[in-house]
Design a protein around this motif. Structure first.
Motif, mmCIF file in Angstrom:
data_model
loop_
_atom_site.group_PDB
_atom_site.id
_atom_site.type_symbol
_atom_site.label_atom_id
_atom_site.label_comp_id
_atom_site.label_asym_id
_atom_site.label_seq_id
_atom_site.Cartn_x
_atom_site.Cartn_y
_atom_site.Cartn_z
ATOM 1 N N GLY A 229 -34.161 -37.360 11.240
ATOM 2 C CA GLY A 229 -34.740 -36.369 10.341
ATOM 3 C C GLY A 229 -34.564 -36.667 8.861
ATOM 4 N N HIS A 230 -33.984 -37.794 8.514
ATOM 5 C CA HIS A 230 -33.789 -38.162 7.111
ATOM 6 C C HIS A 230 -35.137 -38.564 6.506
ATOM 7 C CE1 HIS A 230 -31.630 -39.540 3.588
ATOM 8 N NE2 HIS A 230 -32.318 -40.672 3.639
ATOM 9 N N GLU A 231 -35.435 -38.094 5.304
ATOM 10 C CA GLU A 231 -36.700 -38.413 4.645
ATOM 11 C C GLU A 231 -36.587 -39.741 3.911
ATOM 12 O OE1 GLU A 231 -38.587 -35.933 1.398
ATOM 13 O OE2 GLU A 231 -39.592 -35.245 3.228
ATOM 14 N N ASN A 232 -37.511 -40.663 4.207
ATOM 15 C CA ASN A 232 -37.475 -42.013 3.655
ATOM 16 C C ASN A 232 -38.771 -42.324 2.932
ATOM 17 O OD1 ASN A 232 -34.935 -43.085 4.960
ATOM 18 N ND2 ASN A 232 -36.065 -42.381 6.742
ATOM 19 N N THR A 233 -38.680 -43.282 1.992
ATOM 20 C CA THR A 233 -39.888 -43.763 1.327
ATOM 21 C C THR A 233 -40.431 -44.942 2.130
ATOM 22 O OG1 THR A 233 -38.619 -45.243 -0.082
ATOM 23 C CG2 THR A 233 -39.097 -43.061 -0.949
ATOM 24 N N ARG A 234 -41.709 -45.242 1.896
ATOM 25 C CA ARG A 234 -42.349 -46.322 2.647
ATOM 26 C C ARG A 234 -41.807 -47.673 2.221
ATOM 27 N NH1 ARG A 234 -46.612 -49.119 0.221
ATOM 28 N NH2 ARG A 234 -47.118 -48.381 -1.860
ATOM 29 N N LEU A 235 -41.935 -48.663 3.121
ATOM 30 C CA LEU A 235 -41.530 -50.015 2.796
ATOM 31 C C LEU A 235 -42.538 -50.636 1.852
ATOM 32 C CD1 LEU A 235 -40.391 -51.518 6.213
ATOM 33 C CD2 LEU A 235 -38.981 -50.941 4.271
ATOM 34 N N LYS A 236 -42.059 -51.340 0.864
ATOM 35 C CA LYS A 236 -42.931 -52.029 -0.093
ATOM 36 C C LYS A 236 -42.584 -53.504 -0.059
ATOM 37 C CE LYS A 236 -43.238 -47.982 -2.986
ATOM 38 N NZ LYS A 236 -42.874 -47.353 -4.229
ATOM 39 N N PHE A 237 -43.593 -54.321 0.128
ATOM 40 C CA PHE A 237 -43.375 -55.767 0.209
ATOM 41 C C PHE A 237 -43.848 -56.417 -1.053
ATOM 42 C CE2 PHE A 237 -43.839 -54.366 4.581
ATOM 43 C CZ PHE A 237 -42.694 -54.883 5.124
ATOM 44 N N THR B 187 -48.610 -46.832 7.828
ATOM 45 C CA THR B 187 -47.593 -47.172 6.850
ATOM 46 C C THR B 187 -46.253 -47.283 7.567
ATOM 47 O OG1 THR B 187 -48.801 -45.943 5.172
ATOM 48 C CG2 THR B 187 -46.520 -46.448 4.691
ATOM 49 N N THR B 188 -45.486 -48.308 7.245
ATOM 50 C CA THR B 188 -44.205 -48.558 7.907
ATOM 51 C C THR B 188 -43.067 -48.000 7.066
ATOM 52 O OG1 THR B 188 -45.127 -50.583 8.818
ATOM 53 C CG2 THR B 188 -42.749 -50.354 8.900
ATOM 54 N N PHE B 189 -42.106 -47.398 7.749
ATOM 55 C CA PHE B 189 -40.924 -46.828 7.115
ATOM 56 C C PHE B 189 -39.678 -47.392 7.774
ATOM 57 C CE2 PHE B 189 -44.252 -43.746 6.447
ATOM 58 C CZ PHE B 189 -44.043 -43.328 5.145
ATOM 59 N N HIS B 190 -38.591 -47.454 6.996
ATOM 60 C CA HIS B 190 -37.293 -47.882 7.508
ATOM 61 C C HIS B 190 -36.265 -46.826 7.126
ATOM 62 C CE1 HIS B 190 -33.447 -50.206 7.087
ATOM 63 N NE2 HIS B 190 -33.748 -50.353 8.353
ATOM 64 N N CYS B 191 -35.632 -46.251 8.133
ATOM 65 C CA CYS B 191 -34.629 -45.209 7.883
ATOM 66 C C CYS B 191 -33.331 -45.867 7.421
ATOM 67 C CB CYS B 191 -34.383 -44.389 9.146
ATOM 68 S SG CYS B 191 -33.220 -43.032 8.870
ATOM 69 N N ILE B 192 -32.835 -45.399 6.273
ATOM 70 C CA ILE B 192 -31.596 -45.982 5.751
ATOM 71 C C ILE B 192 -30.361 -45.361 6.406
ATOM 72 C CG2 ILE B 192 -32.600 -46.666 3.551
ATOM 73 C CD1 ILE B 192 -31.452 -44.145 2.318
ATOM 74 N N THR C 34 -49.192 -41.904 3.215
ATOM 75 C CA THR C 34 -47.961 -41.137 3.200
ATOM 76 C C THR C 34 -46.897 -41.906 2.430
ATOM 77 O OG1 THR C 34 -48.512 -40.313 5.392
ATOM 78 C CG2 THR C 34 -46.273 -39.964 4.654
ATOM 79 N N GLU C 35 -46.306 -41.277 1.436
ATOM 80 C CA GLU C 35 -45.249 -41.931 0.659
ATOM 81 C C GLU C 35 -43.858 -41.564 1.169
ATOM 82 O OE1 GLU C 35 -45.398 -44.220 -1.811
ATOM 83 O OE2 GLU C 35 -47.544 -44.305 -1.418
ATOM 84 N N LEU C 36 -43.692 -40.371 1.709
ATOM 85 C CA LEU C 36 -42.419 -39.918 2.277
ATOM 86 C C LEU C 36 -42.664 -39.440 3.700
ATOM 87 C CD1 LEU C 36 -40.977 -37.786 -0.664
ATOM 88 C CD2 LEU C 36 -40.172 -40.020 0.081
#
Length: 75
Positions: free
Chosen positions: A67-75, A41-46, A58-60
């Motif tokens: 160390g910032h908690e991010n949600t997964r990318l949704k296309f 699963t791909t994530f992008h840190c804001i 994994t959703e988070l």
């Protein structure tokens, strides 16, 4: 017991079977490893703008850089 020609044919057949078995076993192992690496699963840190991956389902996930908690990318 066996003449030389028959023994050579039996030996070559057994060696071929062993190599075929090893080839099939390694092929299946490499395919499982590739699939495990591909399905992430791909994530992008804001916060720090980094792309990173985590295991499937994994959703988070926490960013490895900040160390910032991010949600997964949704296309």
């Amino acid at each position: 017991m066996f003449d030389l020609t028959t023994a050579a044919v039996i030996y070559c057949t057994l060696v071929a079977i062993v190599f075929l078995g090893l080839w099939l076993w390694n092929d299946r192992r490499d395919h499982r490893t590739f699939e495990r690496e591909r399905r992430k699963t791909t994530f992008h840190c804001i916060r720090c703008d980094q792309l990173y991956t985590a295991v499937v389902g994994t959703e988070l996930a926490k960013c490895p850089r900040c160390g910032h908690e991010n949600t997964r990318l949704k296309f």
